[in-house]
Design a protein around this motif. Structure first.
Motif, PDB file in Angstrom:
ATOM      1  N   PRO A 196     -33.188 -30.440  -0.524  1.00 53.55           N
ATOM      2  CA  PRO A 196     -33.733 -31.799  -0.468  1.00 53.55           C
ATOM      3  C   PRO A 196     -32.692 -32.786   0.048  1.00 53.55           C
ATOM      4  O   PRO A 196     -31.496 -32.599  -0.178  1.00 53.55           O
ATOM      5  N   ALA A 197     -33.181 -33.818   0.723  1.00 54.71           N
ATOM      6  CA  ALA A 197     -32.284 -34.743   1.397  1.00 54.71           C
ATOM      7  C   ALA A 197     -31.304 -35.404   0.440  1.00 54.71           C
ATOM      8  O   ALA A 197     -30.192 -35.726   0.810  1.00 54.71           O
ATOM      9  N   ASP A 198     -31.711 -35.590  -0.811  1.00 54.85           N
ATOM     10  CA  ASP A 198     -30.812 -36.321  -1.704  1.00 54.85           C
ATOM     11  C   ASP A 198     -29.860 -35.394  -2.463  1.00 54.85           C
ATOM     12  O   ASP A 198     -29.208 -35.789  -3.399  1.00 54.85           O
ATOM     13  N   VAL A 199     -29.796 -34.134  -2.062  1.00 57.45           N
ATOM     14  CA  VAL A 199     -28.788 -33.248  -2.660  1.00 57.45           C
ATOM     15  C   VAL A 199     -27.550 -33.289  -1.769  1.00 57.45           C
ATOM     16  O   VAL A 199     -27.630 -33.030  -0.570  1.00 57.45           O
ATOM     17  N   ALA A 200     -26.433 -33.630  -2.375  1.00 57.49           N
ATOM     18  CA  ALA A 200     -25.209 -33.787  -1.601  1.00 57.49           C
ATOM     19  C   ALA A 200     -24.752 -32.448  -1.029  1.00 57.49           C
ATOM     20  O   ALA A 200     -25.129 -31.387  -1.527  1.00 57.49           O
ATOM     21  N   ASP A 201     -23.931 -32.512   0.019  1.00 59.71           N
ATOM     22  CA  ASP A 201     -23.456 -31.288   0.680  1.00 59.71           C
ATOM     23  C   ASP A 201     -22.712 -30.363  -0.263  1.00 59.71           C
ATOM     24  O   ASP A 201     -22.670 -29.159  -0.071  1.00 59.71           O
ATOM     25  N   ASP A 202     -22.074 -30.963  -1.283  1.00 58.33           N
ATOM     26  CA  ASP A 202     -21.252 -30.101  -2.140  1.00 58.33           C
ATOM     27  C   ASP A 202     -22.057 -29.480  -3.300  1.00 58.33           C
ATOM     28  O   ASP A 202     -21.495 -28.836  -4.171  1.00 58.33           O
ATOM     29  N   VAL A 203     -23.369 -29.675  -3.299  1.00 58.52           N
ATOM     30  CA  VAL A 203     -24.205 -29.018  -4.322  1.00 58.52           C
ATOM     31  C   VAL A 203     -24.475 -27.584  -3.866  1.00 58.52           C
ATOM     32  O   VAL A 203     -24.826 -27.346  -2.714  1.00 58.52           O
ATOM     33  N   LEU A 204     -24.265 -26.623  -4.767  1.00 54.61           N
ATOM     34  CA  LEU A 204     -24.539 -25.221  -4.441  1.00 54.61           C
ATOM     35  C   LEU A 204     -25.943 -24.874  -4.917  1.00 54.61           C
ATOM     36  O   LEU A 204     -26.249 -25.021  -6.104  1.00 54.61           O
ATOM     37  N   ASP A 205     -26.766 -24.431  -3.995  1.00 56.06           N
ATOM     38  CA  ASP A 205     -28.166 -24.158  -4.338  1.00 56.06           C
ATOM     39  C   ASP A 205     -28.371 -22.656  -4.506  1.00 56.06           C
ATOM     40  O   ASP A 205     -28.397 -21.910  -3.527  1.00 56.06           O
ATOM     41  N   LEU A 206     -28.487 -22.235  -5.754  1.00 61.65           N
ATOM     42  CA  LEU A 206     -28.777 -20.821  -6.039  1.00 61.65           C
ATOM     43  C   LEU A 206     -30.176 -20.676  -6.640  1.00 61.65           C
ATOM     44  O   LEU A 206     -30.442 -19.758  -7.401  1.00 61.65           O
ATOM     45  N   THR A 207     -31.052 -21.618  -6.295  1.00 61.29           N
ATOM     46  CA  THR A 207     -32.432 -21.489  -6.774  1.00 61.29           C
ATOM     47  C   THR A 207     -33.130 -20.350  -6.049  1.00 61.29           C
ATOM     48  O   THR A 207     -34.065 -19.758  -6.573  1.00 61.29           O
ATOM     49  N   CYS A 208     -32.701 -20.077  -4.831  1.00 59.75           N
ATOM     50  CA  CYS A 208     -33.434 -19.136  -3.990  1.00 59.75           C
ATOM     51  C   CYS A 208     -32.595 -17.908  -3.690  1.00 59.75           C
ATOM     52  O   CYS A 208     -31.410 -18.020  -3.399  1.00 59.75           O
ATOM     53  N   ALA A 209     -33.250 -16.753  -3.737  1.00 62.59           N
ATOM     54  CA  ALA A 209     -32.545 -15.509  -3.400  1.00 62.59           C
ATOM     55  C   ALA A 209     -32.702 -15.256  -1.908  1.00 62.59           C
ATOM     56  O   ALA A 209     -33.399 -14.341  -1.482  1.00 62.59           O
ATOM     57  N   ALA A 210     -32.098 -16.112  -1.113  1.00 57.82           N
ATOM     58  CA  ALA A 210     -32.226 -15.970   0.340  1.00 57.82           C
ATOM     59  C   ALA A 210     -30.916 -16.394   0.997  1.00 57.82           C
ATOM     60  O   ALA A 210     -30.289 -17.359   0.568  1.00 57.82           O
ATOM     61  N   THR A 211     -30.523 -15.657   2.038  1.00 57.70           N
ATOM     62  CA  THR A 211     -29.248 -15.947   2.700  1.00 57.70           C
ATOM     63  C   THR A 211     -29.477 -16.699   4.017  1.00 57.70           C
ATOM     64  O   THR A 211     -30.601 -16.784   4.498  1.00 57.70           O
ATOM     65  N   ARG A 212     -28.386 -17.167   4.582  1.00 60.71           N
ATOM     66  CA  ARG A 212     -28.469 -17.764   5.917  1.00 60.71           C
ATOM     67  C   ARG A 212     -28.826 -16.656   6.911  1.00 60.71           C
ATOM     68  O   ARG A 212     -28.767 -15.470   6.580  1.00 60.71           O
ATOM     69  N   ALA A 213     -29.136 -17.051   8.147  1.00 64.98           N
ATOM     70  CA  ALA A 213     -29.477 -16.039   9.155  1.00 64.98           C
ATOM     71  C   ALA A 213     -28.249 -15.199   9.470  1.00 64.98           C
ATOM     72  O   ALA A 213     -27.161 -15.746   9.659  1.00 64.98           O
ATOM     73  N   PRO A 214     -28.388 -13.885   9.512  1.00 70.86           N
ATOM     74  CA  PRO A 214     -27.247 -13.055   9.874  1.00 70.86           C
ATOM     75  C   PRO A 214     -26.978 -13.114  11.374  1.00 70.86           C
ATOM     76  O   PRO A 214     -27.804 -13.617  12.137  1.00 70.86           O
ATOM     77  N   ALA A 215     -25.833 -12.575  11.785  1.00 73.97           N
ATOM     78  CA  ALA A 215     -25.496 -12.545  13.212  1.00 73.97           C
ATOM     79  C   ALA A 215     -26.601 -11.816  13.961  1.00 73.97           C
ATOM     80  O   ALA A 215     -27.206 -10.884  13.443  1.00 73.97           O
ATOM     81  N   GLY A 216     -26.869 -12.265  15.171  1.00 68.49           N
ATOM     82  CA  GLY A 216     -27.833 -11.545  16.020  1.00 68.49           C
ATOM     83  C   GLY A 216     -29.197 -12.206  16.099  1.00 68.49           C
ATOM     84  O   GLY A 216     -29.991 -11.873  16.985  1.00 68.49           O
ATOM     85  N   VAL A 217     -29.477 -13.159  15.198  1.00 69.60           N
ATOM     86  CA  VAL A 217     -30.824 -13.744  15.205  1.00 69.60           C
ATOM     87  C   VAL A 217     -31.018 -14.620  16.458  1.00 69.60           C
ATOM     88  O   VAL A 217     -32.060 -14.550  17.118  1.00 69.60           O
ATOM     89  N   LEU A 218     -29.987 -15.387  16.791  1.00 73.35           N
ATOM     90  CA  LEU A 218     -30.127 -16.255  17.969  1.00 73.35           C
ATOM     91  C   LEU A 218     -30.344 -15.426  19.240  1.00 73.35           C
ATOM     92  O   LEU A 218     -31.223 -15.718  20.055  1.00 73.35           O
ATOM     93  N   GLU A 219     -29.562 -14.346  19.375  1.00 77.87           N
ATOM     94  CA  GLU A 219     -29.732 -13.476  20.550  1.00 77.87           C
ATOM     95  C   GLU A 219     -31.134 -12.887  20.574  1.00 77.87           C
ATOM     96  O   GLU A 219     -31.755 -12.756  21.625  1.00 77.87           O
ATOM     97  N   ALA A 220     -31.656 -12.539  19.394  1.00 81.03           N
ATOM     98  CA  ALA A 220     -33.007 -11.967  19.340  1.00 81.03           C
ATOM     99  C   ALA A 220     -34.034 -13.003  19.810  1.00 81.03           C
ATOM    100  O   ALA A 220     -34.996 -12.666  20.504  1.00 81.03           O
ATOM    101  N   TYR A 221     -33.813 -14.271  19.454  1.00 77.18           N
ATOM    102  CA  TYR A 221     -34.714 -15.324  19.952  1.00 77.18           C
ATOM    103  C   TYR A 221     -34.634 -15.389  21.480  1.00 77.18           C
ATOM    104  O   TYR A 221     -35.647 -15.528  22.170  1.00 77.18           O
ATOM    105  N   GLU A 222     -33.411 -15.290  22.009  1.00 70.51           N
ATOM    106  CA  GLU A 222     -33.264 -15.394  23.471  1.00 70.51           C
ATOM    107  C   GLU A 222     -33.990 -14.258  24.176  1.00 70.51           C
ATOM    108  O   GLU A 222     -34.717 -14.462  25.150  1.00 70.51           O
ATOM    109  N   ARG A 223     -33.836 -13.058  23.626  1.00 75.96           N
ATOM    110  CA  ARG A 223     -34.513 -11.899  24.250  1.00 75.96           C
ATOM    111  C   ARG A 223     -36.035 -12.027  24.096  1.00 75.96           C
ATOM    112  O   ARG A 223     -36.794 -11.718  25.009  1.00 75.96           O
TER     113      ARG A 223
END
Ligand SMILES: Cc1ncc(COP(=O)(O)O)c(C=O)c1O
Length: 481
Positions: free
Chosen positions: A104-131
Motif C-alpha cells: 500500500p502507498a502509505d507503507v514506508a520503504d523500510d517496512v518489511l512485508d511478509l504477509t504474502c508467500a511470494a517472491t520478486r520475479a526471478p532472473a529471466g522473466v524480462l527476457e521471456a517477455y521479450e521472446r
C-alpha cells in the motif's frame, strides 16, 4: 429483518478465548475483540452479539461486556446503529492502512512485508517477455479470446503433469488467471450454496473465504507441520457427506506439510467411496527445496480429482497465470462456469509462461538456492531473536509455520510487529473457525539479510508484547498469497 451479517455469541466467545487472569477483565475482552476485528476474524460490518448474549456465553458480568463495548466504541472498533445493533468498524486511520494491494502507498520503504508467500520475479522473466512479444504477432490476427487457453501453454502444462506421473492431454487443461481464479471457476461449477465441503484446518485464507462466499458448509481436517491425521481425515470424509474436498497436499499452506503416496491413495479411496470430489490446489508443488522423488500428483491416486495449478510460485505472481486440470470430459462444465466471469486469460502472459516453462518447467536451480538461503537466514534469525518459537523446516514451500509460547499470542505479536516495521499474518487468519493464536506464518521470500532483519524486528515486537507495550492493532489487509 436486519440484513447486517452477524457473528454468534458462541463464535465470539471462541474467538475471544480464555480471558484467564487478565485484569481488569473488560480490558482483556476489549483487547481480544479489537484484535479479532483488526486481523479480520470478525469482518468489518459484522454485528456483534448483544451484551446480554455475550455475557451468558462468556460467563462474565454484564458490566464487563458493557465496558468492553464502550472501550471499542471509543477506539473506533464498534459503532452502534439504530436497528443494527453494535457493528464492527475500523478507526479511520486504520481503515486507510487496511486497504490497497500488496504494498500500500502509505507503507514506508523500510517496512518489511511478509504477509504474502511470494517472491520478486526471478532472473529471466524480462527476457521471456521479450521472446513472447516476438511471437505475439501470430495471435494478433485472431480475436484473442482463447477461452480454454493458448494451445502451446495447455500443451506445456499437460506435458508437465505427464512428466510428474499423471498422463494428461492438452484437452484436459483450462488456463485461468491464477490458482485463486481457477478455484473460483471450480467452485462455481461444482457447488451449490449449503453443500458441505471438507477442507484442511488450517488452510489458505483466500480458499476458505472463497468457499464461505459460495455458501459452503465447511468441515475441517486437522493438519500440522508433522502432516495430516489421515485416520481422522478418512473418518471425517466418510461421515461428512461432502460434495468436495479442497486439499493442498503439496507443501501445504501454511504448515508446509507434504502428503505421501500411501496417504494420498488412502484419502483418495475414502473420497471416492463417499462420492466427494477432490479439488487439489497444487500451487506450491514446484517449490521442492531438497530434490529427490516427489509423491505422484493426487489425481494419479484419485481419478475424479480436479487439480488447480499456478505459475505464481514456480515463476512469478505477476504473470497471473494458472490452470485447472480436469478428468477426461469434465472440462466443458468448467468452461461454462468460467465464461460467466471472464472469457480467457491474457495471451501475452501465457506466451511468457510458455517461454519460462521451456527453459524450466519448475523452479530453476538458481531460484531454489535463493529460496533456501532465505529460509536458512530466517531460521537462524528466529533461533537468535525469538528462540522460544519452535518450527520444523519443511522439505518445500515458502514459509515456516511457527509455534509460539502461550504468553505470545500471534495476533498481538503481528499487531506489535507492524509498529516495528514488519507485516506478518497471524495464525488465526488461517483457521477454519477461530483459534490458532499460538501459530504464526513466516514466509521466507526476501533476500537472506532482510530475513535476518525481519527476525530481529519480530524479536523486538515479542519483547514489547511481553512488557505490555503492545502495538496499536491495525487491520489485517486482504491476504493475497
Ligand atoms: C495454496 C495457494 N493457492 C493459491 C495461491 C494464490 O495463487 P495465484 O497467485 O495463482 O492466484 C497461493 C498463494 O500463496 C497459495 O498458497
Amino acid at each position: 429483518m436486519s440484513t447486517v451479517p452477524s457473528v454468534s455469541a458462541a463464535r465470539t466467545a471462541r474467538l475471544v478465548g480464555d480471558l484467564g487472569a487478565t485484569r481488569p477483565a473488560y480490558r482483556g475482552l476489549a483487547d481480544a475483540l479489537r484484535l479479532a476485528v483488526a486481523d479480520g476474524r470478525i469482518a468489518v460490518g459484522t454485528r456483534l452479539p448483544s451484551e446480554r448474549d455475550l455475557t451468558t456465553h462468556l460467563g462474565v458480568s454484564r458490566t464487563t461486556v458493557t465496558r468492553a463495548y464502550d472501550v471499542l466504541r471509543e477506539l473506533g472498533y464498534l459503532t452502534s446503529r439504530q436497528g443494527s445493533g453494535s457493528v464492527a468498524t475500523l478507526p479511520d486511520g486504520a481503515r486507510r492502512r487496511g486497504t490497497g494491494g500488496l504494498f500500500p502507498a502509505d507503507v514506508a520503504d523500510d517496512v518489511l512485508d511478509l504477509t504474502c508467500a511470494a517472491t520478486r520475479a526471478p532472473a529471466g522473466v524480462l527476457e521471456a517477455y521479450e521472446r513472447a512479444l516476438e511471437r505475439l504477432p501470430s495471435y494478433l490476427c485472431g480475436a484473442g479470446y482463447l477461452t480454454y487457453g493458448v494451445p502451446e501453454l495447455r500443451e506445456a502444462v499437460a506435458d508437465r503433469y505427464t512428466a510428474r506421473g499423471l498422463p494428461t492431454s492438452p484437452d484436459d487443461v483450462l488456463v485461468t488467471s491464477g490458482a485463486v481464479a481457477g478455484l473460483a471457476v471450480v467452485v462455481r461449477a461444482l457447488l451449490r450454496p449449503g453443500e458441505r465441503v471438507v477442507v484442511e484446518d488450517p488452510s489458505y485464507p483466500n480458499t476458505l473465504d472463497a468457499l464461505r462466499g459460495a455458501g459452503a458448509r465447511l468441515r475441517g481436517l486437522p493438519v500440522d507441520p508433522t502432516g495430516w491425521d489421515v485416520d481422522e481425515a478418512v473418518r471425517a470424509v466418510a461421515t461428512a457427506g461432502a460434495r468436495a474436498a479442497v486439499l493442498i497436499p503439496d507443501f501445504h499452506n501454511p504448515t508446509g506439510a507434504l502428503l505421501d503416496d500411501e496417504d494420498r491413495a488412502r484419502l483418495g479411496r475414502a473420497l471416492a467411496a463417499a462420492g466427494t470430489v477432490p479439488v487439489v490446489d497444487e500451487t506450491i508443488v514446484e517449490i521442492d527445496l531438497e530434490g529427490g522423488a516427489m509423491p505422484l500428483p493426487f489425481a494419479a491416486h484419485a481419478p475424479t480429482a480436479v487439480s488447480i495449478g499456478s505459475s505464481s510460485k514456480s515463476h512469478w505472481g505477476g504473470l497471473r497465470t494458472g490452470w485447472v486440470r480436469a478428468p477426461r470430459g469434465a472440462l466443458r462444465s468448467l468452461v461454462e462456469a468460467r465464461v460467466t466471469s471472464d472469457l480467457g486469460a491474457p495471451v501475452l502472459e501465457q506466451l511468457v509462461l510458455v517461454e519460462l516453462m521451456r527453459r524450466s518447467p519448475g523452479v530453476t536451480t538458481e531460484r531454489r538456492d535463493a529460496i533456501v538461503a532465505a529460509r536458512d537466514a530466517l531460521a537462524a534469525g528466529l533461533r537468535e531473536h525469538l528462540p522460544e518459537a519452535s518450527f520444523r523446516v519443511p522439505r518445500g514451500g515458502l514459509s515456516l509455520w511457527c509455534e509460539l509460547p502461550a504468553d505470545l499470542p500471534s495476533s498481538s505479536l503481528a499487531a506489535t510487529a507492524e509498529d516495528e516495521g514488519l507485516l506478518v499474518a497471524a495464525g488465526p487468519r488461517f483457521a477454519l473457525d477461530g483459534g490458532l493464536d499460538r501459530w504464526l506464518r513466516l514466509p521466507h521470500v526476501l533476500p537472506p539479510e532482510t530475513m535476518g532483519e525481519a527476525a530481529a524486528r519480530l524479536g523486538r515486537a515479542a519483547e514489547r508484547v511481553r512488557g505490555g507495550r503492545t502495538g496499536r492493532a491495525r487491520p489485517g489487509r486482504p491476504l493475497v498469497a
